[in-house]
Design an enzyme around this catalytic site. Structure first.
Site, PDB file in Angstrom:
ATOM      1  N   ASP A  85      -4.873   3.559   6.248  1.00 43.07           N
ATOM      2  CA  ASP A  85      -4.217   2.246   6.281  1.00 43.07           C
ATOM      3  C   ASP A  85      -4.349   1.575   7.645  1.00 43.07           C
ATOM      4  OD1 ASP A  85      -3.060   4.407   4.746  1.00 43.07           O
ATOM      5  OD2 ASP A  85      -1.471   3.067   4.071  1.00 43.07           O
TER       6      ASP A  85
ATOM      7  N   ASP B 268       2.434   0.291  12.264  1.00 41.04           N
ATOM      8  CA  ASP B 268       2.567  -0.778  11.275  1.00 41.04           C
ATOM      9  C   ASP B 268       2.945  -2.120  11.866  1.00 41.04           C
ATOM     10  OD1 ASP B 268       1.870   0.573   8.910  1.00 41.04           O
ATOM     11  OD2 ASP B 268       3.818   1.583   8.884  1.00 41.04           O
TER      12      ASP B 268
END
Length: 432
Positions: free
Chosen positions: A210, A148
């Site tokens: 993602d 992330d």
């Protein structure tokens, strides 16, 4: 030219044969027509009919003004630089802040919102606020614990570099890209998303849909003096994900577990969707955005073709207001919550896609679909104006985990204002 006439046998046997022959021909033609009609229907059913631009009553200036007025209300309240706004609960009006922790993936979206507001308004106060909110987590450039870092650093430092002319952010971004690239496993062909310690359900190499969004950091770094391998890793990740992460109908799984040594797919599951085989709406949105971005960065038509297939499938699943339920497989239940964040992600992606495709009808179709999404998101039903400090309400982060259900989410606001910024530039350039 001589044509030899063949006499027709008009006897009872001849008439009977002629009748049966005619009947067979008629039935053959009938079934061929029926088959073709069904085939045509099936092929077109996947493509949702989008409204004409004249039918979409979108006041872009009003939507932008609403965002700025919301920031005028919320920014003075958000003074703790060790935290960032994450969500607004259903029965609340103000942002709930969480620490800028290395394991919290959402820290970059708030500064990214401020950079976009500066880009739209050119008001220096938003730039100064963006700088203040960006530079508090420079140390995150060395994050290697998860994937992330792309979400965390690019909306903040990347947009600061691009929109705020903060060229001194370059080395921070290059270091961030190197940290992300360190999680690439060549045996698998993807970047490892999560750590097994934090997600013990999976024992080996985890990649989630993602992760497609984090590739933007690698593409940027490769173009700005970083190692060429950043580009190669991003392309390989996109290719492997395209091969393994999608069903035959172009919907995606959320989580794939690979054998770390052989690269074989071990399991296909979900973390935030309704079920392992369901179609989590934001997961589909990440795919649409991710492959549109990959084509934009590479120019490889295979990625454009795939982005269009994902987009057309996504559009075919939408309700009339173009804002999906949190999972498409529970959408038939009117009590299930919506996910405005998925709509915001796709609206932004479609504005890019409308400029990348060559076919005029596709350009208009994707552009008009984006306008319809923004029209809905900016309407009283989804807007936070007068109700809470966020731009958008009615997002769902992870209902299957029991949290962030029917709330405002900071990343919904980020992709919404990104979409408005992209639309403003399209209109100014007269491209559509």
């Amino acid at each position: 030219m001589n044509i030899k006439m063949i006499p027709l046998n008009t006897g009872k046997i001849g008439l009977k044969n002629t009748f049966f022959l005619g009947s067979k021909i008629f039935l053959l033609v009938f079934f061929l027509c029926l088959f073709n009609c069904k085939k045509e229907k099936n092929e077109t059913a996947e493509i949702k009919q989008t409204p004409n631009s004249e039918e979409v009553k979108l006041d872009l200036k009003s939507l932008i003004d609403d965002c700025e007025s919301q920031l005028e209300i919320s920014v003075p309240k958000l003074t703790d630089l060790t935290k960032h706004p994450r969500l607004i609960e259903t029965d609340s009006t103000e942002w709930e802040e969480v620490p800028n922790n290395r394991l919290v993936w959402t820290s970059g979206f708030y500064p990214g919102i401020l950079w976009y507001m500066y880009d739209i308004s050119k008001d220096e106060k938003w730039k100064q606020e963006a700088i203040k909110r960006t530079e508090v987590f420079e140390d995150f450039k060395t994050i290697t614990e998860h994937h992330d870092i792309g979400f965390m650093m690019f909306p903040a430092y990347g947009k600061g570099y691009e929109l705020g002319e903060k060229k001194e952010y370059k080395n921070i971004l290059l270091t961030s890209a190197a940290s992300l690239a360190s999680r690439f496993n060549p045996n698998v062909g993807t970047i490892r998303s999560w750590s097994n310690k934090m997600h013990p359900r999976w024992k080996q190499h985890i990649t989630i849909i993602d992760n497609m969004l984090n590739l933007e950091l690698l593409f940027w770094a490769a173009k700005h003096g970083g190692d060429k391998k950043f580009y190669d890793i991003a392309v390989k990740h996109a290719e492997t994900t395209m091969k393994n992460h999608f069903r035959d109908d172009y919907t995606s799984w959320h989580v794939l577990e690979y054998d770390s040594i052989t690269g074989a797919v071990l399991n296909r599951n979900t973390k935030q969707g309704y079920a392992d085989d369901s179609r989590w709406s934001r997961g589909q949105a990440w795919g649409v955005y991710g492959y549109t971005m990959v084509y934009k960065e590479t120019g490889d038509k295979k990625f454009l073709d795939f982005a269009q297939k994902l987009t057309d499938k996504y559009l075919s699943l939408l309700p009339d207001d173009y804002v999906p339920c949190w999972d498409f497989d529970v959408a038939s239940d009117p009590n299930e919550e919506k996910d405005a964040s998925a709509a915001a992600v796709v609206a932004s992606a479609l504005l890019d896609l409308s400029e990348l495709v060559e076919d005029k009808k596709d350009q208009e179709r994707y552009y008009n679909a984006a306008l319809k999404m923004l029209e809905s998101l900016g309407s009283y039903k989804y807007s936070g104006v007068g109700k809470a400090d966020a731009f958008l309400l009615h997002s769902t982060g992870a209902k299957s985990l029991g949290h962030e259900i029917d709330v405002a989410l900071i990343y919904a606001d980020y992709y919404y204002i990104e979409a408005l910024d992209r639309l403003k530039k399209i209109k100014e350039n007269g491209k559509i």
